[in-house]
Motif scaffolding. Structure first.
Motif, short mmCIF file in Angstrom:
data_model
loop_
_atom_site.label_atom_id
_atom_site.label_comp_id
_atom_site.label_asym_id
_atom_site.label_seq_id
_atom_site.Cartn_x
_atom_site.Cartn_y
_atom_site.Cartn_z
N LEU A 50 128.33 -27.68 121.66
CA LEU A 50 129.16 -27.31 122.80
C LEU A 50 129.45 -25.81 122.83
O LEU A 50 129.45 -25.20 123.89
CB LEU A 50 130.47 -28.11 122.79
CG LEU A 50 130.33 -29.61 123.00
CD1 LEU A 50 131.66 -30.30 122.80
CD2 LEU A 50 129.72 -29.93 124.35
N GLU A 51 129.67 -25.25 121.68
CA GLU A 51 129.92 -23.81 121.58
C GLU A 51 128.69 -23.01 122.01
O GLU A 51 128.79 -21.96 122.65
CB GLU A 51 130.27 -23.47 120.13
CG GLU A 51 130.37 -22.01 119.80
CD GLU A 51 130.45 -21.79 118.29
OE1 GLU A 51 129.68 -20.96 117.79
OE2 GLU A 51 131.28 -22.45 117.65
N MET A 52 127.50 -23.52 121.68
CA MET A 52 126.26 -22.79 121.94
C MET A 52 125.67 -23.05 123.33
O MET A 52 124.80 -22.30 123.76
CB MET A 52 125.22 -23.15 120.88
CG MET A 52 125.62 -22.71 119.48
SD MET A 52 124.47 -23.30 118.23
CE MET A 52 123.10 -22.18 118.51
N ALA A 53 126.13 -24.09 124.02
CA ALA A 53 125.59 -24.42 125.34
C ALA A 53 125.91 -23.29 126.32
O ALA A 53 127.07 -22.93 126.50
CB ALA A 53 126.17 -25.73 125.83
N THR A 54 124.89 -22.73 126.93
CA THR A 54 125.09 -21.58 127.81
C THR A 54 124.89 -21.90 129.28
O THR A 54 125.18 -21.07 130.13
CB THR A 54 124.13 -20.44 127.43
OG1 THR A 54 122.79 -20.94 127.49
CG2 THR A 54 124.44 -19.90 126.04
N THR A 55 124.39 -23.09 129.59
CA THR A 55 124.19 -23.49 130.98
C THR A 55 124.75 -24.89 131.20
O THR A 55 124.93 -25.66 130.26
CB THR A 55 122.69 -23.50 131.36
OG1 THR A 55 122.05 -24.57 130.64
CG2 THR A 55 122.02 -22.16 131.06
N ASP A 56 125.00 -25.21 132.46
CA ASP A 56 125.47 -26.55 132.79
C ASP A 56 124.43 -27.60 132.42
O ASP A 56 124.78 -28.71 132.01
CB ASP A 56 125.79 -26.65 134.28
CG ASP A 56 127.11 -26.00 134.63
OD1 ASP A 56 127.96 -25.85 133.73
OD2 ASP A 56 127.30 -25.63 135.79
N GLU A 57 123.16 -27.27 132.58
CA GLU A 57 122.09 -28.21 132.24
C GLU A 57 122.13 -28.59 130.76
O GLU A 57 122.06 -29.76 130.40
CB GLU A 57 120.72 -27.63 132.59
CG GLU A 57 119.58 -28.55 132.22
CD GLU A 57 118.21 -27.92 132.40
OE1 GLU A 57 117.23 -28.68 132.32
OE2 GLU A 57 118.11 -26.70 132.60
N VAL A 58 122.28 -27.59 129.92
CA VAL A 58 122.34 -27.85 128.47
C VAL A 58 123.60 -28.62 128.13
O VAL A 58 123.58 -29.58 127.35
CB VAL A 58 122.24 -26.53 127.68
CG1 VAL A 58 122.51 -26.76 126.20
CG2 VAL A 58 120.87 -25.89 127.88
N LEU A 59 124.72 -28.21 128.70
CA LEU A 59 125.98 -28.92 128.46
C LEU A 59 125.87 -30.38 128.89
O LEU A 59 126.35 -31.27 128.20
CB LEU A 59 127.12 -28.22 129.20
CG LEU A 59 128.52 -28.73 128.89
CD1 LEU A 59 128.90 -28.44 127.45
CD2 LEU A 59 129.53 -28.10 129.84
N ALA A 60 125.19 -30.62 130.00
CA ALA A 60 124.99 -32.00 130.48
C ALA A 60 124.17 -32.81 129.48
O ALA A 60 124.45 -34.00 129.26
CB ALA A 60 124.33 -31.99 131.85
N HIS A 61 123.15 -32.20 128.88
CA HIS A 61 122.36 -32.91 127.87
C HIS A 61 123.22 -33.31 126.67
O HIS A 61 123.11 -34.43 126.17
CB HIS A 61 121.20 -32.04 127.37
CG HIS A 61 120.02 -32.01 128.27
ND1 HIS A 61 119.23 -33.11 128.49
CD2 HIS A 61 119.49 -31.01 128.99
CE1 HIS A 61 118.26 -32.79 129.31
NE2 HIS A 61 118.40 -31.52 129.65
#
Length: 128
Positions: A50-61
């Motif tokens: 979660l800390e490293m997610a930089t886009t909504d797409e990655v956060l959604a994954h």
């Protein structure tokens, strides 16, 4: 902890649809296994993701896969920490809103309360 960060980096590379990096699919499988097997280590890895997610797409994954699996398999073990961190971190709020919890799941009332508290039931959801 450094090993978990390296695992998280490989996991995120494997989820990047633009890169199409199938060489790192092992990391997705390993994170999935950790989450199934060990909620403590699973939560640690998820917080790094979660800390490293930089886009909504990655956060959604992370939300719809790994976090959702942790909540459905070990929800009672981790829900207090998730609620606490979500109250301080918008990224975690967004991730929690991207997990789908069945109304028959024992943590559903608490997950649903977070959706109300953070305004997601009324349609408030801003991108990263």
């Amino acid at each position: 902890m450094a090993a978990h960060r390296e695992l998280a980096e490989a996991y995120l590379r494997s989820r990047n649809s633009e890169a199409g990096n199938f060489d790192d699919f092992w990391a997705f499988e390993e994170v999935s296994e950790i989450v199934r097997r060990d909620p403590e280590v699973g939560w640690e890895v998820i917080t790094i993701l979660l800390e490293m997610a930089t886009t909504d797409e990655v956060l959604a994954h992370v939300a719809a896969g790994t976090l959702e699996d942790l909540l459905t398999k070990h929800g009672l073990v981790v829900i207090d920490r998730i609620e606490s961190l979500a109250r301080r971190d918008q990224r975690v709020q967004l991730a929690v809103s991207g997990a789908w919890i069945n109304s028959s799941d024992e943590i559903w009332p608490r997950w649903n309360s977070m959706m109300e508290e953070f305004g997601f039931r009324s349609g408030r959801r801003a991108a990263l």
